[in-house]
Design a protein around this motif. Structure first.
Motif, PDB file in Angstrom:
ATOM      1  N   ARG A   7      62.174 -32.575 -28.243  1.00 12.87           N
ATOM      2  CA  ARG A   7      62.968 -32.841 -29.009  1.00 12.87           C
ATOM      3  C   ARG A   7      63.610 -31.628 -29.905  1.00 12.87           C
ATOM      4  NH1 ARG A   7      62.868 -36.349 -33.205  1.00 12.87           N
ATOM      5  NH2 ARG A   7      65.124 -36.620 -32.759  1.00 12.87           N
TER       6      ARG A   7
ATOM      7  N   HIS B  48      58.602 -37.825 -31.216  1.00 12.55           N
ATOM      8  CA  HIS B  48      59.501 -38.813 -30.369  1.00 12.55           C
ATOM      9  C   HIS B  48      59.366 -40.128 -31.098  1.00 12.55           C
ATOM     10  CE1 HIS B  48      60.743 -41.202 -26.921  1.00 12.55           C
ATOM     11  NE2 HIS B  48      61.571 -40.289 -26.570  1.00 12.55           N
ATOM     12  N   TRP B  49      60.427 -41.188 -30.877  1.00 10.08           N
ATOM     13  CA  TRP B  49      60.037 -42.474 -31.370  1.00 10.08           C
ATOM     14  C   TRP B  49      59.109 -43.126 -30.836  1.00 10.08           C
ATOM     15  CZ3 TRP B  49      60.150 -46.636 -28.046  1.00 10.08           C
ATOM     16  CH2 TRP B  49      60.971 -46.401 -27.000  1.00 10.08           C
TER      17      TRP B  49
ATOM     18  N   SER C 178      70.901 -37.567 -19.317  1.00  6.58           N
ATOM     19  CA  SER C 178      69.757 -37.763 -20.359  1.00  6.58           C
ATOM     20  C   SER C 178      68.315 -37.955 -19.534  1.00  6.58           C
ATOM     21  CB  SER C 178      70.010 -39.140 -21.124  1.00  6.58           C
ATOM     22  OG  SER C 178      69.689 -40.206 -20.097  1.00  6.58           O
TER      23      SER C 178
ATOM     24  N   ASP D   5      64.280 -37.478 -23.478  1.00  7.69           N
ATOM     25  CA  ASP D   5      64.549 -37.498 -24.980  1.00  7.69           C
ATOM     26  C   ASP D   5      65.385 -38.565 -25.250  1.00  7.69           C
ATOM     27  OD1 ASP D   5      64.942 -36.648 -27.476  1.00  7.69           O
ATOM     28  OD2 ASP D   5      66.200 -35.122 -27.117  1.00  7.69           O
ATOM     29  N   SER D   6      64.734 -39.918 -25.218  1.00  8.48           N
ATOM     30  CA  SER D   6      65.445 -41.020 -25.322  1.00  8.48           C
ATOM     31  C   SER D   6      65.572 -41.578 -26.850  1.00  8.48           C
ATOM     32  CB  SER D   6      64.836 -41.955 -24.487  1.00  8.48           C
ATOM     33  OG  SER D   6      63.676 -42.402 -24.915  1.00  8.48           O
ATOM     34  N   GLU D   7      66.353 -42.667 -26.864  1.00 10.72           N
ATOM     35  CA  GLU D   7      66.592 -43.231 -28.141  1.00 10.72           C
ATOM     36  C   GLU D   7      65.835 -44.575 -27.884  1.00 10.72           C
ATOM     37  OE1 GLU D   7      67.875 -42.200 -31.007  1.00 10.72           O
ATOM     38  OE2 GLU D   7      68.565 -40.354 -30.004  1.00 10.72           O
ATOM     39  N   ASN D   8      65.391 -44.994 -29.103  1.00  7.87           N
ATOM     40  CA  ASN D   8      64.723 -46.517 -29.055  1.00  7.87           C
ATOM     41  C   ASN D   8      65.503 -47.619 -28.566  1.00  7.87           C
ATOM     42  OD1 ASN D   8      63.217 -48.719 -29.139  1.00  7.87           O
ATOM     43  ND2 ASN D   8      62.150 -48.178 -31.104  1.00  7.87           N
ATOM     44  N   PRO D   9      65.602 -48.290 -27.410  1.00  3.84           N
ATOM     45  CA  PRO D   9      66.519 -48.876 -26.949  1.00  3.84           C
ATOM     46  C   PRO D   9      66.441 -50.501 -27.694  1.00  3.84           C
ATOM     47  CG  PRO D   9      64.911 -48.990 -25.527  1.00  3.84           C
ATOM     48  CD  PRO D   9      64.679 -48.072 -26.336  1.00  3.84           C
TER      49      PRO D   9
ATOM     50  N   GLN E 164      66.019 -50.748 -31.008  1.00  8.93           N
ATOM     51  CA  GLN E 164      66.458 -50.476 -32.294  1.00  8.93           C
ATOM     52  C   GLN E 164      68.112 -50.148 -32.375  1.00  8.93           C
ATOM     53  OE1 GLN E 164      64.040 -47.761 -34.400  1.00  8.93           O
ATOM     54  NE2 GLN E 164      62.430 -49.337 -34.828  1.00  8.93           N
ATOM     55  N   SER E 165      68.555 -49.977 -31.199  1.00  9.76           N
ATOM     56  CA  SER E 165      70.097 -49.581 -31.090  1.00  9.76           C
ATOM     57  C   SER E 165      70.889 -50.879 -30.930  1.00  9.76           C
ATOM     58  CB  SER E 165      70.355 -48.612 -29.651  1.00  9.76           C
ATOM     59  OG  SER E 165      69.852 -49.447 -28.678  1.00  9.76           O
TER      60      SER E 165
END
Length: 483
Positions: free
Chosen positions: A224, A396-397, A473, A476-480, A482-483
């Motif tokens: 990150r 990371h989340w 991507s 380095d992901s986003e929390n799916p 919480q999106s």
């Protein structure tokens, strides 16, 4: 942190003392790559002619064969409320990883497979103890995994067996319409890597190298930070598997048979590059805007295992018939399309503390692991290492949500299983794919060939067939959720 001596230990001998196919392979493989197909064309899925031993010193061709299907880049899983898993190989690795599959919600272990019946029974007992229905148990010899792969109630096959089996099992799972994840290395020959790429594209099923070190807390934090530009323009990185395994490789009670030690009689190169290569490849967006184009390898003499045997093994032990050719220390330099350099090391046969090196450098500074330390501008200006723990906000989340994950290897095993199963449940694109699996594993045959050719560079194939040029991507992901 990562005792990857347990990484791929499954079962290779059949029950009740029958001669196994693996035991025949061990005695006929020969040394220095003979019979391993290393000379098969790197750009073709064609194998050597029957009865013919490929030339292990022949140059590899890196040009890509014609695509037989469509790319798997960016292809999501089908969404499902429950992921149904079949596990093949229940030795040290598979027997412990089953606990993590059972610990993740929305996952059901429906079948287990191992020719050693006691191991399969113990695994099945874990499933029922977790409150799930009793799984199907496949114990009828070394090929019963084929019947597991044919089942209609499995979405994902997890392979944790000795290396000799990995390619065959991944191939069988794909041909039976299953997504498959395989412990390191996913295969041992370039033609096999190409075949798995082609099969994944044709069957529209994901074939993944389950590289757990990518999910380490330090690795994900550095990832990150790198993507946020804290290291500036990236220039170099390093990774390794330097782990003294001498005692375990000669311990008849740890591995069932000498399968891991015997690979030291066959190849001279880096037998286990994935732990070092995977994380650095993620930092540099390999196959996602950059790609690995060549590898140059050198190796030290092979003395460590013979010296250990001389001091510790009694006369008459079967190991005295073995001749070791694997370099005690292999060092490789990988060049990328953008001109970056990645150093890889492998050493499991000499005394030294454990290290994966895990280093990344750029125009603004550098990180080095073992122990973790950092120096980046403008935070540091005195030529003294800084405290990496000060950068925990960059975690990371996954590590923020699961601060104390269960399982071994410092929690990275759980993170891998949780995230993979989450992607399957929610219908997401996996963090890495068959192209990453092939790239991270390609140093196995290519480093051997480079050493045999006195360090001559070997081309690393473009397994993506040009898709690497497109930024996309990865881990380095986003929390799916919480999106």
């Amino acid at each position: 942190m990562n005792d990857a001596a347990q990484q791929n230990d499954g079962t290779q001998d059949g029950d009740e003392g029958s001669m196994s196919r693996r035991s025949v392979l061990w005695t006929t493989a020969g040394v220095a790559g003979a019979g391993l197909g290393l000379g098969a064309l790197g750009g073709s899925t064609a194998a050597a002619a029957p009865g013919r031993t490929p030339d292990a010193t022949a140059p590899e061709r890196a040009d890509a064969p014609k695509r037989q299907g469509r790319t798997m880049v960016g292809v999501p899983f089908d969404r499902r409320s429950t992921v149904r898993v079949g596990i093949v190989g229940l030795g040290n690795r598979g027997g412990s990883m089953i606990d993590l599959f059972l610990a993740v919600g929305g996952v059901r272990v429906v079948a287990v497979c191992d020719p050693v019946k006691d191991k399969a029974r113990r695994a099945a007992a874990k499933v029922t103890a977790a409150g799930q229905p009793a799984p199907a148990v496949h114990t009828h010899g070394e090929n019963d995994y084929e019947n597991l792969c044919k089942r209609g109630d499995i979405d994902f096959v997890y392979v944790a067996t000795p290396w000799d089996f990995h390619f065959e099992m991944a191939k069988t799972a794909l041909l039976n319409g299953k997504h498959v994840g395989v412990e390191c290395p996913i295969a041992l020959r370039l033609d096999q890597l190409w075949e798995l790429v082609d099969l994944s594209e044709r069957t529209r099923r994901h074939c993944m190298q389950l590289e757990n070190c990518c999910y380490g807390q330090n690795e994900m934090r550095v990832l990150r930070m790198a993507h946020a530009g804290l290291f500036g323009d990236l220039l170099h990185g390093a990774g390794a598997y330097n782990h003294d395994l001498r005692g375990l490789m000669f311990d008849p009670g740890y591995y069932e048979g000498p399968w891991r030690r015997l690979w030291h009689t066959r190849l001279r190169g880096d037998l286990y590059p994935n732990h070092g290569f995977g994380p650095v490849a993620n930092y540099m967006d390999i196959n996602r805007g950059d790609r690995a184009v060549s590898i140059t390898s050198v190796g030290s003499p092979s003395l460590g295992l013979a010296e250990y045997r001389r001091k510790n093994m009694p006369a008459g032990d079967p190991s005295w018939k073995e001749t070791y050719v694997e370099s005690d220390r292999t060092i490789s330099l990988v060049q990328t399309a953008k001109g970056r350099v990645i150093r890889l090391e492998h050493d499991v046969s000499t005394p030294h503390p454990y290290s994966r090196i895990n280093s990344l450098g750029g125009t603004k500074g550098v990180f080095e692991d073992y122990p973790a330390r950092i120096y980046i501008e403008p935070d540091h200006t005195d030529d003294n290492w800084g405290d990496f723990s000060r950068y925990q906000d960059w975690d990371h989340w996954l590590w923020k949500e699961h601060a104390n994950p269960p399982g071994g290897h410092g929690g990275m095993d759980y993170m891998l299983v949780f995230r993979l199963m989450q992607c399957m449940r929610l219908g997401l694109v996996p963090d890495f794919d068959v192209y990453d699996a092939a790239t991270w594993t390609s140093p196995v045959p290519l480093s051997h060939l480079s050493i045999r050719a006195k360090g001559a560079p070997q081309e690393i194939p473009d397994f993506t067939r040009g898709e690497w040029r497109k930024a996309r991507s990865g881990m380095d992901s986003e929390n799916p959720e919480q999106s």
